[in-house]
Design an enzyme around this catalytic site. Structure first.
Site, PDB file in Angstrom:
ATOM      1  N   ASP A  82       0.833  -1.196   0.000  1.00  0.00           N
ATOM      2  CA  ASP A  82       0.000   0.000   0.000  1.00  0.00           C
ATOM      3  C   ASP A  82       0.873   1.254   0.000  1.00  0.00           C
ATOM      4  O   ASP A  82       1.882   1.312   0.705  1.00  0.00           O
ATOM      5  CB  ASP A  82      -0.879  -0.025   1.267  1.00  0.00           C
ATOM      6  CG  ASP A  82      -1.830   1.150   1.345  1.00  0.00           C
ATOM      7  OD1 ASP A  82      -2.664   1.278   0.428  1.00  0.00           O
ATOM      8  OD2 ASP A  82      -1.732   1.943   2.292  1.00  0.00           O
ATOM      9  N   GLU A  86       1.122  -0.334  -5.022  1.00  0.00           N
ATOM     10  CA  GLU A  86       0.510   0.919  -5.427  1.00  0.00           C
ATOM     11  C   GLU A  86       1.633   1.940  -5.554  1.00  0.00           C
ATOM     12  O   GLU A  86       2.407   2.123  -4.619  1.00  0.00           O
ATOM     13  CB  GLU A  86      -0.480   1.337  -4.338  1.00  0.00           C
ATOM     14  CG  GLU A  86      -1.246   2.585  -4.617  1.00  0.00           C
ATOM     15  CD  GLU A  86      -2.115   2.987  -3.417  1.00  0.00           C
ATOM     16  OE1 GLU A  86      -3.121   3.651  -3.657  1.00  0.00           O
ATOM     17  OE2 GLU A  86      -1.790   2.663  -2.266  1.00  0.00           O
TER      18      GLU A  86
END
Lengths: 545, 459
Positions: free
Chosen positions: B213, B276
């Site tokens: 993330d 990400e």
């Protein structure tokens, strides 16, 4: 291996470093467009001896190095960027003895000399290309980029020339096409061929042995093209009226990952000699530009930063671009700034005469090596060139949409004598209309002129290292002002630049204790600054805290 | 110590780069299948639906965070990296899911959230107490600015200053997201090591990799330089986006953190690290890494972010594929828990074209659960809003609840998702459900299934 040792000039200043810093970190570079700087032999075109004559001018102005656009043997289809012999001087500029004298005298004046290195393409008159073209079996066939016709006939793919039309030219005799990113008389060299790389390294060594202090490398991000010759994709944002080559995205013709490998080789070659500077000409967004510092800084020393050439001229835009550039720099990568060059419209025409002074203060007070384009210190403007006097092949190939570059290449304006002291005869390009008033001789006498602003700022840079090598810290304000600090050890300078033509007030909370060192209008030097300051329109101040 | 042992439940096709030929399917457990009637999906619910995943033919599941969390941000605020949140189930349930997926030949990827913790995490509770406790330097702490305010102008992505005052320390801490999500200090080697430990905890339980993330924001500028204002920002710009995140996003040093994470993973065989990243295609190559490997797959949302016409797609795809370094592998993501549903953007008819494009292009496809039936944005009445982003930055269409609504399995009131009240409203479009599309040979779902099968056959 130090081939260089025997050839390195003995002059002390040349090997001296600024502490442990390379010389270019505190230097100011001045670009000379040789055709337009000084004509010494009365043919209307500037030359090497003309530059030599003007060496005291660089010293007086206060610059440290000159970069001279190409002076090599050339058919001049693209004014020297089409080279037919990389290690000879074109007769229009003089001869090798003139060149050697220019280098020796420059060094005697404390001025370093940077040459233009044009590795992407040669002239079609270069013996390498003549041989390459002679037959498919030629030993130099693979020195250039040859492709078979497409299966249905026509060029090998859809690649376009920067100067309009297909980038492929058919060679009847051998039945293949060659690639040219620019004019068809400028075939691209094949940088995937190690023989080409070696030949070009020898060119660099040749000039370094003659004492040149570095190179500006032309279109360095173009050097490698896709090996599979894949079609470039159409550009979804293309609009009519833009240069025709922009209809495609140059995905497979520029900025390929492999280009960094050849640049690293060039860099290592330059590093065989001490204290030589390698600058790359690169028009790319900042994320891609910074890759040219190379892995572990093994790329060019200074990838030219052209961000100021295209920015909307207001404080917020400039503030953002400085922050993005500073923020993107790799550790140890040294910044640089450019306001104009021989390919782009003059700054004074782009932002107006008032803001040209503010722009000059910005260029000479930002963190990073500045490059001044000749004549910008006079506020020279873009000159309208009558149709019958157009010389630039770009304008001739793609007329009428404003791509012509003659307007920023008009002769230097030295004084009010005939042809501005540039030449005894009619110059190769027309003079700007304002040369009788806006010339070096006149502006030097006017304390408030843009020339004297350059002069004072360049002196201040020499005296106050914070201006060249100090840190940069912006202060963001709501007003349309650029405000930043330059700091080194105990010195703090505050820069306040008014990017508008209206007066503005900047308040300091808490109050500061400062003194104006330089003002664009030359009439506020010594003024004390405490809790606020009023700037007139188009005014910039250097304040010492 | 980590073990180099392979999980005994590894799927049969365990070649090193299995992810090149797999379709990855993102599942937010909370919206997938509820088993206990609390309206929130859970691991036992997921377990019931593994036959569906097998039928569809996907190669890997990426499960969004299931760790213990106060759930202020969809589970991305983690209070204990090595536990399962009671609402999602137990560690035992988790082990069953791993085993069942592996038995079905499906791999499992977990969400790794290394940038921040919940403020309820024991690390942060300790870090807050004083300036000299053992975890004092585990978060990003800074002195107040000259006027007593925040140290600089950095904003939270969810609005307001990114700095929160801590009275006990008389210092500010930085939070890229909510104030209840303090950022970890990745300049501290102890923090890296601690995150490495949590990775090993899950890898040793048999998971096949991680999706990292917010990997681009792991490190913030050490000089704390102000971000510049975006000159293009106007009234329509959401307040958190009026500054260009030059000094908070995509710092060069962040790459070393990713290299560290990859180093932990590479002690195991056949594991995937995707992540990400910063969205610009020009930056993709950096996230793959050069001398040291970083991510196997920096997630690529270009198909979602491009205007939906042939010329724009062509240019984007070419630019993207060209930016992927030699030897590295591309990927194409068409949805996610932070992205508006693509079906709402391009329409149902073009969804079939997208399916064909995504499943025939070179690169690993990523689907978000529901994309395979053309799920659309679900309207959320104001009193049902769950997403903090929508609550904090209203009126800019930034809320993510509409794409996070529960999956519709059938056309009943509660869509076969739960027997209780779903945590977010079900889609009003009852006919668009999995059972109906399974029956309809010409449905988008069956097109996806056929394409996935074809892709497997002609890998």
């Amino acid at each position: 291996m130090h081939l260089s040792r025997a050839f390195v000039r003995k002059a002390k200043w040349l090997t001296a470093m600024t502490g442990t810093r390379p010389w270019w970190e505190s230097a100011v570079i001045y670009q000379v467009y040789p055709r337009s700087f000084q004509d010494s032999d009365g043919n209307g075109v500037g030359d090497l001896n003309g530059i030599t004559e003007r060496l005291p001018y660089f010293v007086e102005l206060g610059v440290d190095a000159i970069w001279i656009s190409p002076v090599f043997r050339s058919p001049m289809m693209d004014f020297g960027y089409d080279i037919s012999d990389y290690i000879d001087i074109d007769p229009v500029f003089g001869n090798m003895a003139d060149f050697d004298r220019l280098v020796a005298k420059s060094h005697a004046h404390g001025i370093r000399v940077i040459l233009d290195f044009v590795p992407n393409h040669s002239s079609d008159q270069h013996p390498w290309f003549i041989e390459s073209r002679s037959s498919r079996a030629s030993l130099k066939r693979d020195w250039y980029i040859w492709g078979d016709p497409a299966p249905a006939g026509g060029p090998p793919n859809n690649w376009l020339s920067e100067f309009g039309g297909s980038a492929w030219e058919f060679d009847e005799a051998s039945g293949q096409y060659y690639y040219h990113a620019f004019l068809k008389s400028q075939p691209d060299l094949n940088w995937r061929n190690p023989e080409v790389v070696e030949a070009m390294r020898d060119v660099l060594r040749f000039w370094m042995r003659k004492g040149v202090d570095g190179f500006r490398v032309d279109v360095i991000w173009h050097l490698i093209k896709d090996a599979a010759l894949r079609d470039n994709p159409p550009n979804p944002n293309y609009q009519r009226g833009k240069p025709p080559n922009e209809a495609l995205i140059p995905l497979y013709t520029t900025d390929l990952p492999e280009v960094h490998d050849v640049i690293a080789i060039l860099c290592r070659t330059v590093d065989e000699f001490s204290n030589r500077l390698l600058i790359g000409e690169i028009y790319l967004p900042v994320e891609r530009l910074i890759a040219y510092y190379g892995r572990d800084l093994g790329g060019v020393h200074l990838p030219f930063n052209f961000a100021l050439l295209g920015v909307r001229w207001d404080a917020k835009c400039i503030q953002a671009l400085i922050a993005e550039y500073e923020g993107a720099l790799p550790k140890g990568g040294w910044p640089n700034w450019v306001l104009g060059n021989h390919d782009r419209p003059r700054i004074a025409s782009r932002v107006g005469k008032g803001q040209a002074a503010v722009a000059a203060m910005l260029l000479l007070t930002l963190r990073g090596t500045p490059t001044i384009y000749y004549g910008d210190e006079l506020g020279m403007r873009q000159v309208d060139i009558p149709g019958d006097r157009v010389r630039d092949p770009f304008e001739r190939n793609v007329p009428g949409i404003g791509v012509g570059r003659d307007g920023c290449r008009t002769p230097m304006q030295w004084d009010a004598s005939e042809n501005a002291g540039f030449s005894k005869v009619d110059p190769w390009l027309p003079m700007a209309g304002d040369w009788r008033s806006d010339n070096v001789a006149n502006l030097r006498e006017d304390a408030t002129s843009i020339w004297n602003l350059h002069h004072r700022l360049l002196r201040l840079r020499k005296k106050v290292p914070a201006l060249s090598i100090g840190s940069y810290r912006p202060r963001f304000v709501d007003e349309d002002l650029l405000v930043y600090f330059r700091e080194l050890d105990d010195t703090t300078l505050l820069l306040v630049l008014n990017l508008t033509s209206q007066a503005q007030i900047l308040s300091f909370e808490p109050a500061i204790r400062g003194k104006v060192l330089v003002s664009t209008g030359a009439d506020r030097d010594g003024e004390r600054v405490a809790d606020s300051i009023t700037l007139r329109g188009d005014e910039g101040l250097v304040i010492e805290l | 110590m980590s073990t180099n042992e392979k999980s005994e439940h590894s799927p049969a096709t365990s070649d090193e780069a299995w992810w090149r030929s797999a379709v990855v399917y993102e599942i937010p457990a909370i919206s997938f299948q509820d088993s206990d009637g609390d309206g929130q999906g859970d691991l036992p619910g997921l377990l019931q639906r593994i036959d569906y995943l097998k039928w569809l033919g996907i190669g890997a599941v990426w499960l969004t965070p299931i760790y213990r969390s106060p759930n202020q941000d969809f589970g991305y605020d983690i209070a204990d990296f090595c536990s399962v949140d009671p609402r999602a189930g137990t560690l035992e349930d988790f082990d069953k899911v791993v085993k069942a997926l592996h038995n079905a030949g499906i791999r499992l990827i977990l969400d790794l959230v290394p940038n921040h913790t919940s403020d309820q995490h024991a690390w942060f509770r300790q870090s807050c107490v004083s300036r000299n406790n053992p975890k004092a330097d585990w978060y990003v702490w800074a002195e107040a600015g000259a006027n007593g305010g925040p140290p600089n102008n950095w904003l939270s992505r969810f609005g307001g200053s990114g700095w929160e005052w801590c009275e006990a320390r008389r210092q500010f801490y930085y939070h890229s997201f909510l104030p209840s999500q303090p950022d970890l200090n990745w300049r501290n080697p102890e923090v890296r090591e601690a995150i490495g430990d949590t990775m090993r905890f899950w890898l040793d339980r048999g998971v096949d990799g991680f999706r990292v993330d917010a990997s681009a924001v792991l490190i913030k500028d050490d000089l704390l330089r102000d971000n510049p204002r975006d000159p293009e920002a106007d009234d329509k710009t959401p307040p958190p986006q009026v500054y260009i995140p030059v000094f908070t996003d995509d710092r060069p040093e962040a790459m070393e953190c990713i290299e560290y994470i990859r180093g932990v993973l590479d002690r195991y065989e056949g594991k995937l690290l995707c992540g990400e990243v910063q969205g610009k295609i020009d930056r993709i190559g950096h996230f793959y890494g050069s001398s040291k490997p970083r991510l196997h797959l920096p997630l690529n949302f270009a198909l979602l972010d491009t205007e939906w016409n042939a010329i724009s797609l062509q240019a984007t795809i070419d630019a993207y594929l060209n930016a992927v370094p030699n030897g590295a592998w591309p990927n194409f993501v068409i949805g996610g828990h932070d992205k508006h549903r693509v079906a709402s953007k391009i329409g149902q008819a073009q969804m079939r074209i997208l399916a064909m494009l995504q499943m025939t292009i070179r690169g690993t496809p990523f689907l978000f659960a529901g994309d395979e039936i053309g799920s659309e944005q679900v309207p959320i009445p104001p009193d049902r809003v769950q997403d903090s982003f929508e609550k904090l930055v209203k009126g800019f269409d930034l809320g993510r609840d509409p794409e996070r609504a529960p999956l519709r399995w059938d056309d009943t009131d509660r869509g076969g998702f739960t027997c209780g009240e779903p945590w977010l409203p079900m889609s009003p479009d009852r006919s668009r459900n999995i059972m109906a599309q399974q029956r309809d040979e010409r449905s988008l779902l069956n097109l996806y299934r056929e394409l996935i099968a074809l892709r497997r056959r002609l890998a």
